[in-house]
Design a protein around this motif. Sequence first.
Motif: not given
Length: 521
Positions: A172-195
Amino acid sequence: MSSPSAERPRVMRSVLSRLTTPGPLLALGLGVTTVAASLWFATANRALTSHSAVTLYSFYFLVGTIGTGVLAGLEQEMTRTVARTHAAGRPVGAAVRGQLRQAAGLAVLTVLILSAASPLLVSHWFAGDWTLALALLAGLAATWASFLVRGVLAGCQDFRYYSLTLVVQGVATIAPSVVLALAGPGHMLGYALIFALAPLVAAVSGLASPALRRSWRATGTAADIPAGAAALSEESIAAGDGAGAQPTSATPDTPGAPVAADTGEESGEEPGGSPREKLLLLTLATLVSQLLINAVPLVIAHRLAGGDAHSVDLGKSLSSSMGFSRLALLCLFPLQAPLLPLLAAAAVRGDFREVRRKTGFLVTACLVAGALGVVAVVAAGPWLLTDYLHAPAQLSHLFLSALALSTAFLMTAFVLQSAQVALNRHRVVFASWLAGLAAMALVFALPVSPLAAAGWAGILGPLVVTLIAGADVMFVTRAQPTVTASADGAADAVPVPVAEAAAGESRSTGQAAPVAEGVRR
């Protein structure tokens, strides 16, 4: 003679059976969780600017400090409560619900305190972003759920599903992190919610455990409790004063019957303190330990974030290296789940030699791992920092080696804490972590450079905790002299502390004897 083709399915079943035992499954879960955390750091570093990364890592360390600090004690107390009740042959449903009520009260108190302190948190560490404050509350709720579920699983010795929750949290940590990485730079809140939310997904997966469901549904009545144990109230069970108390159908008045556990009700004092005092002390100790673990990035990285561009980059590298070096603790924390019931079972039998043997072996393993970590840092530390974690500023070999040594001392301190908790030394646990935090605060106050303060504080604090905890465990588990008491012409050798408890002598000191129950005849 059977043919090789007939033997092959049997061999495969044997191998599969060995691989699905708790040990390999727990190792798999720990490996997935550790890799997932390192990938989360790596993807976030590549996607975020230095300012955003420092803010995100402040969120990361605050979730760890508050969530683990306030709520991890609940998992240990849940584990000890369920393990002791389960080992005694009693239904654990009432004990589980009692721990849940205490956990709910603690969670409500934590939310109220955070709500009052939220303006300071948002302005000081979150760069004015209130959405991170909401994510912090979500992360604490998810952490609370995962700790309680894992506590019941560990207490019921269901380490298959315990390991499953670790694997699920990693995925549940790896999969969304990879998706956000492929989506491009930014998304700080997304990384926070993943964790923040990955532990909640893990907790939900643990609810499928048959052992957990049986624990929740079991209610039990007085008739279900073995004879001689009816005096144990729910509070005395919730004290978790050691797993491994064996059920017996004989009452204490029966000749030759095992001595009933001393709950402290007769003497008015429970070994190591009352159940609520134990939970409070363990919670405070865990909070102080997490403050000690995360003080360096929360204090030093924040100082660097207020400087020039190079200082901000240095703060990002410091937070990344600190988070990465602490991943070894992710492997250790779940190992405390199977370790604590074993130590508590030995302690409740008065088998202090076994407590010392198991603790000494794991302390040695932690120190050896720390030495290997220093060697690995010297060999590959800079490469990991710049190429894998994509940190913008380089840190010296000496500083990275100090981080590895600091982590080794922390691992050792947590192993010793498990032994202290099993021995009902909650007060000394709290005192040792408090002394370590005070040593770190002293280093922070010295007029030295930020990196020097980070390195020296990171080593000195855990070292102080390790020395105090180690001395305490050695003192408590030392060989006890015995006295011989004659009854009906038979002589029994009884350890002095237990003999005193059996005689009902009152103690003048505030610290009760570490173990005063489970005497072997």
